[in-house]
Design a protein around this motif. Structure first.
Motif, mmCIF file in Angstrom:
data_model
loop_
_atom_site.group_PDB
_atom_site.id
_atom_site.type_symbol
_atom_site.label_atom_id
_atom_site.label_comp_id
_atom_site.label_asym_id
_atom_site.label_seq_id
_atom_site.Cartn_x
_atom_site.Cartn_y
_atom_site.Cartn_z
ATOM 1 N N PRO A 1 -10.933 -30.931 -15.862
ATOM 2 C CA PRO A 1 -10.190 -32.173 -15.844
ATOM 3 C C PRO A 1 -10.312 -32.661 -14.323
ATOM 4 O O PRO A 1 -10.604 -32.003 -13.507
ATOM 5 C CB PRO A 1 -8.502 -31.849 -16.020
ATOM 6 C CG PRO A 1 -8.790 -30.599 -16.841
ATOM 7 C CD PRO A 1 -10.144 -29.704 -16.246
ATOM 8 N N ARG B 1 -9.827 -24.359 -15.638
ATOM 9 C CA ARG B 1 -8.530 -24.893 -15.916
ATOM 10 C C ARG B 1 -7.626 -23.987 -16.263
ATOM 11 O O ARG B 1 -7.636 -23.505 -17.265
ATOM 12 C CB ARG B 1 -8.883 -25.953 -17.159
ATOM 13 C CG ARG B 1 -7.733 -26.675 -17.569
ATOM 14 C CD ARG B 1 -7.889 -27.177 -18.886
ATOM 15 N NE ARG B 1 -7.158 -28.276 -19.020
ATOM 16 C CZ ARG B 1 -7.124 -29.282 -19.845
ATOM 17 N NH1 ARG B 1 -8.082 -29.380 -20.881
ATOM 18 N NH2 ARG B 1 -6.252 -30.213 -19.949
ATOM 19 N N VAL C 1 -5.965 -27.147 -11.877
ATOM 20 C CA VAL C 1 -7.481 -26.915 -11.789
ATOM 21 C C VAL C 1 -7.355 -25.925 -10.775
ATOM 22 O O VAL C 1 -6.947 -26.092 -9.487
ATOM 23 C CB VAL C 1 -8.207 -27.981 -11.380
ATOM 24 C CG1 VAL C 1 -9.663 -27.531 -11.248
ATOM 25 C CG2 VAL C 1 -8.039 -28.982 -12.725
ATOM 26 N N GLU D 1 -4.027 -31.437 -12.168
ATOM 27 C CA GLU D 1 -4.862 -32.416 -13.044
ATOM 28 C C GLU D 1 -4.524 -33.602 -12.882
ATOM 29 O O GLU D 1 -3.331 -34.144 -12.455
ATOM 30 C CB GLU D 1 -4.788 -31.995 -14.570
ATOM 31 C CG GLU D 1 -5.397 -30.621 -14.923
ATOM 32 C CD GLU D 1 -5.114 -30.527 -16.384
ATOM 33 O OE1 GLU D 1 -4.882 -31.485 -17.010
ATOM 34 O OE2 GLU D 1 -5.346 -29.387 -16.677
#
Ligand code: ADP
Length: 527
Positions: free
Chosen positions: A409, A449, A455, A522
């Motif tokens: 992401p 992730r 992240v 994210e």
């Protein structure tokens, strides 16, 4: 005086101009209500004589004298700061009152029987009348002078003038009263009881008190105004007790309670000035400390800012110098290799842009609210940085592995800052692996992730590893174990990551080396 010379005093913080707040008004009203209750309670027994109490008078006069002289000193000190004519007039009033109380007590019948001068029957009452009518005149002057512009120039001359003038008038007039007993109004019939003519003095005094109160209450009260109103009311209660409730009988219950009110009125202003100047001092001390803290913080920020600019710009500058050298060499060849020189110039342009982006991002880090945020693909950034370091890795004999999660992401961030974070972590990893011999030098960059919407990026190396004794110190500004290090890199990385809502931490790589990991929310989570 200290206030004026060391710290600029805000108008609102001045005792004489700061508006009295509700709690002060409440306290003043409660005090006056209490005194009225005392007045009512004393009334039935006011005329009972308390014989043999004359020896208390010198102590009473001394207490008034000391308290009024300290009040004078405080008011003159305030005048030295604020240069207000009104304060000078009030100081004059307290000086007058303090100076006249001593001859009043000295001439009081039977207090100092052996004192040949001033034992006339009318002396004490005349000094009392002079004192009682004189003080409210100074209060009137205070009320009228409140709006006058402050004194310009030296404060010493007005102070000396008031001290000399008031002392001259007070002592001169009491001296004349003492020697001229024969010509004085016949206030007393005997040592204890007043004559009818005395009863001119209280109404005249009351008129003066009323004028003073009227002038003071004309506009919103400052702290000093409020307590001056209380002083006048207390003096009024004293007067009522002495002249009406006790019907002029000296040394009775009502007379002594009245005198206690007089003592209270002399100490009220002293207490107020002491409390107000102490709290003013505390406020000023606090604001000076806060200002000093702010200045120190600003200096630290400046140091950190300049050191971090130097740290971040060093690398692109070094690369520009290398490329410029290379470009010159290509141009010096026969025939000149213009295509190679062009490529070197292109790299200089790229590094120049990078340096300016770094400066911009460092500036952005320390400028409130100007944080540029766009969607950033961390995988792409990592690949870009790894690519930029390719020759560095080759020269240092470092193998590189990347383990980047597909479909990672995006995060919301400042691309130049995040780029710089990755560069710093890789720089450190490379430097930690340079001294390593006898094992593989491997740099691994991973991205993942996490299920909690974060992240996570790690840079692992097989270098010298982290010294557990240093712990979190490695993130402190200027902490370095390198001879030419600046100790800014990890501090910068942590500030950037935390400003993006993430975390940066260090751990050991098993069996050798270190892992520096950062997590960022994210893009979807933040928005
Ligand atoms: P500098 O690189 O100028 O010393 P940094 O803030 O980047 O400043 O790093 C601070 C210190 O943290 C380094 O001097 C080093 O001791 C330690 N350090 C940072 N990264 C690593 C790493 N990958 N391996 C071992 N030590 C590290």
């Amino acid at each position: 005086m200290w206030l004026g010379h060391t710290v600029k005093v805000d108008r609102a913080e001045r005792v004489s101009t700061e508006t009295a707040d509700r709690s002060q008004v409440r306290r003043a009203v409660l005090l006056l209500a209490g005194l009225l209750v005392v007045l009512l309670m004393v009334a039935p027994i006011a005329r009972q004589p308390l014989s043999g109490t004359e020896p208390l008078l010198p102590a009473y006069a001394a207490a008034i004298f000391v308290s009024e002289m300290v009040t004078v000193a405080l008011l003159l000190a305030l005048f030295g700061v604020q240069r207000s004519w009104a304060l000078l007039a009030l100081a004059g009033g307290y000086l007058f009152s303090g100076l006249t109380v001593i001859p009043w007590a000295f001439t009081f019948p039977d207090v100092f029987p052996g004192w040949a001068v001033g034992d006339g029957l009318q002396t004490t009452a005349s000094i009392a009348a002079f004192r009682r009518l004189g003080f409210p005149l100074f209060v009137l002057a205070y009320a009228l002078l409140r709006d006058r512009p402050p004194v310009h120039g030296s404060a010493s001359w007005p102070i000396a003038g008031v001290i000399a003038g008031v002392t001259g008038v007070a002592l001169g007039a009491t001296g004349l009263i003492i020697v001229g007993d024969d010509v004085l109004p016949r206030f007393m019939t005997d040592k204890r009881n007043v004559a009818a003519v005395w009863f001119v003095v209280p109404p005249a005094t009351i008129v003066l008190y009323a004028c003073g109160l009227g002038l003071l209450l004309r506009r919103p009260l400052s702290v000093l105004d409020l307590w001056l109103v209380v002083v006048l009311c207390t003096l009024l209660i004293e007067l009522v007790l002495l002249s009406y409730v006790s019907a002029g009988l000296r040394l009775g219950v009502g007379w002594w309670v009245g005198r206690a009110c007089g003592l209270l009125s002399a100490t009220i202003m002293l207490l107020v000035l002491l409390l107000e100047t102490t709290s003013l001092y505390a406020r000023l001390a606090r604001s000076v400390a806060a200002e000093r803290r702010g200045r120190n913080n600003r200096i630290t920020t400046m140091e950190v800012l300049s050191a971090s600019i130097a740290h971040e710009v060093k690398q692109p500058l070094a690369s520009m110098v290398t490329n410029a050298d290379a470009g010159l060499r290509w141009l010096a060849k026969e025939p000149p290799r213009s295509d190679e020189a062009k490529a070197a110039l292109g790299r200089i342009v790229r590094d120049g842009h990078r340096a300016s982006r770094v400066i911009e991002s460092v500036r952005a880090m320390y400028t409130k609210g100007s944080q540029e945020r766009v969607a950033v693909d961390l995988n792409a950034r990592i690949e870009e940085v790894v690519e930029a370091y390719e020759s560095e890795f080759r020269l240092s004999g470092i193998s590189v592995e990347t383990d980047l999660e597909p479909m990672l992401p995006l995060v919301l961030g400042n691309p130049a800052q995040l780029h710089q974070v990755a560069c710093n972590l890789i720089d450190n990893a490379v430097e930690a692996m340079r001294p390593v011999a006898g094992r593989r030098r491997l740099l691994r960059a991973t991205s993942r992730r996490r299920s909690d919407g974060e992240v996570v990026v790690s840079i692992e190396d097989t270098g010298t590893g982290l010294d557990p004794a240093h712990g979190e110190d490695i993130f402190e500004p200027f902490f370095t174990t390198k001879p030419d290090g600046m100790g800014m890199g990890l501090m910068f990385c942590r500030s950037v990551v935390e400003a993006h809502g993430g975390r940066l931490w260090a751990s050991a790589n098993i069996p050798h080396g270190a892992v520096l990991t950062f997590s960022l929310p994210e893009a979807g989570e933040e928005g």
